[in-house]
Design a protein around this motif. Structure first.
Motif, PDB file in Angstrom:
ATOM      1  N   LEU A 334       0.845  -1.182   0.000  1.00  0.00           N
ATOM      2  CA  LEU A 334       0.000   0.000   0.000  1.00  0.00           C
ATOM      3  C   LEU A 334       0.890   1.244   0.000  1.00  0.00           C
ATOM      4  O   LEU A 334       1.882   1.299   0.730  1.00  0.00           O
ATOM      5  N   SER A 339      -1.642   3.236   6.376  1.00  0.00           N
ATOM      6  CA  SER A 339      -2.564   2.145   6.047  1.00  0.00           C
ATOM      7  C   SER A 339      -1.911   0.793   6.318  1.00  0.00           C
ATOM      8  O   SER A 339      -2.560  -0.136   6.817  1.00  0.00           O
ATOM      9  N   PHE A 387      -0.928   2.597  -6.487  1.00  0.00           N
ATOM     10  CA  PHE A 387      -1.474   1.301  -6.088  1.00  0.00           C
ATOM     11  C   PHE A 387      -1.072   0.265  -7.137  1.00  0.00           C
ATOM     12  O   PHE A 387      -1.306   0.451  -8.326  1.00  0.00           O
ATOM     13  N   GLY A 396      -6.131  -1.391  -4.528  1.00  0.00           N
ATOM     14  CA  GLY A 396      -5.336  -1.760  -3.366  1.00  0.00           C
ATOM     15  C   GLY A 396      -5.485  -3.206  -2.964  1.00  0.00           C
ATOM     16  O   GLY A 396      -4.660  -3.738  -2.220  1.00  0.00           O
TER      17      GLY A 396
END
Length: 423
Positions: A334, A339, A387, A396
């Motif tokens: 990611l 995240s 991504f 993702g």
């Protein structure tokens, strides 16, 4: 003629009229779907050795994730046609793996192995020889089926290099009947210190029915009828819609929180043993990032590592070179570091590259060259805010998109071009 016979004749006449109407309607619908270009073909077939394989000659659009026009060649490979006999002055590379290699989500030209072939040719990795890459990837395969693919399909093409692509988030679970939770594929199991093939799937009800004359006819009909494909897609869509509706109903049923907003607390990482107990909730594939502490996962890793060594030995006997490439999983690469940290916190993970590093360590011990892509792909994703996995609203997640395939193909080619791996 009795009144009973008259009623029966009228009933069957009406029934024949209804059946004829449905048949004519079906033919019209089939023709309309074909004219419109609608196609969701069945690309797979039952296989007595590997459980399932790609159906030779199948072709059509794949739109379940991304979009690509897929052609399966006459030997059941998602690739162009290749001569069985290796041409002179050619260096052949066999790519063995699962859905990442199969690459249905992108066009054949965008798949990482096509990118790799082009880049290897450009860098003149094998002077005086043309590079030819042959793709043997099939979705859902674990290391057991990849070993069987090597034996059943690869050797007749006389490869100079076998590149095994390992998808760390599910290849380990695919090698365990307990974790895979299906009896429809072959496994390897340890009997003492010996890896032994368990092909009992051949006697399973699903395989016997699917491999019967009626089952094969049904598969053929599903593969060729656009109408049946449309009905199947409608059923899948309905299931997704119902699941979404139930989730919404469940959320709506929860009482609204009318209290003042509270600061969000970082969730406490569960204990490792608790994670294994909650594997159904968390997803077994996510547990691959953790060092195993129970018998099932220890056995899954033991079988996986044993199979990697077995493949190395068979490739050496076949006179070819062998390289393992560990691919990447969505959470590992990611572009946003926060995240990634949130994912780690949720599952109690300390190292997202645990499976990659474990296979790298195996390679060091066993003398197997290993390319670990995930760390370099993460670096690319973060620096380019890109991504590498997923499409559309599911960006993702899932398989490599066009960018992911391109960067992965370039990285593998770069490692091979440097020459260190093949010495």
């Amino acid at each position: 003629m009795t009144r009973k016979h008259t009623r029966a004749r009228k009933f069957f006449a009406k029934l024949l009229l209804v059946v004829t109407g449905f048949a004519i309607g079906g033919v019209i619908a089939e023709l309309a779907l074909r004219v419109s270009g609608y196609s969701y073909p069945e690309f797979y077939q039952r296989d007595a050795v590997r459980g399932l394989s790609l159906r030779p000659g199948a072709e059509g659009w794949y739109r379940k994730e991304g979009e690509g026009y897929v052609r399966i060649n006459s030997d059941g490979l998602r690739d162009r046609e290749h001569a069985i006999a290796k041409p002179q002055d050619t260096f052949r590379i066999a790519i063995v793996g699962d859905s990442y290699c199969e690459g249905f989500s992108v066009s054949q030209e965008e798949a990482f192995w096509s990118v790799m072939e082009k880049k290897l040719q450009e860098c003149n990795a094998f002077p005086g020889r043309k590079v030819e890459v042959i793709n043997f990837g099939v979705s859902g395969y674990g290391t057991a089926q990849e070993l069987l693919t090597l034996r059943e399909k690869v050797w007749k093409y006389s490869p100079d290099l076998v590149l095994l692509a390992v998808t760390t988030n599910n290849d380990v679970t695919d090698n365990s009947r307990v974790l895979k939770q299906t009896d429809d594929i072959p496994y390897f199991i340890y009997q003492g210190t010996q890896l032994t093939l368990d092909d009992s799937f051949r006697n399973s009800r699903g395989f016997l029915v699917g491999n019967s004359r009626a089952g094969r006819f049904g598969s053929w009909l599903s593969a060729h009828s656009r109408l049946l494909q449309a009905i199947a897609q409608g059923q899948r869509g309905l299931k997704v819609l119902l699941a979404s509706w139930r989730a919404k109903q469940s959320n709506d049923a929860e009482p609204a929180d009318t209290t003042a907003a509270k600061p969000v607390e970082t969730p406490k990482a569960p204990e490792k043993s608790d994670l294994f107990a909650r594997s159904a909730e968390l997803g077994a594939d996510n547990l691959v990032y953790l060092e195993p502490d129970n018998a099932v996962w220890n056995d899954a890793w033991r079988v996986t590592e044993g199979l990697l060594v077995e493949i190395r030995d068979e490739v050496a006997k076949g006179g070819a070179k062998f390289v393992i490439v560990t691919l990447s999983n969505g959470p590992q690469v990611l572009p946003d570091a926060k995240s990634r940290e949130a994912f780690k916190s949720r599952f109690g993970i300390t190292d997202l590259f645990y499976p990659d590093n474990r296979i790298k360590s195996l390679g060091t011990r066993e003398g197997i060259p290993v390319i670990t892509l995930a760390p370099e792909l993460q670096n690319f994703a973060e620096h380019n805010n890109a991504f590498l996995h997923g499409f559309g609203n599911d960006i993702g997640n899932g398989h490599w998109n066009t960018i992911g395939n391109r960067v992965a193909g370039e990285l593998i080619a770069k490692k091979i071009c440097e020459g260190v791996l093949l010495k």
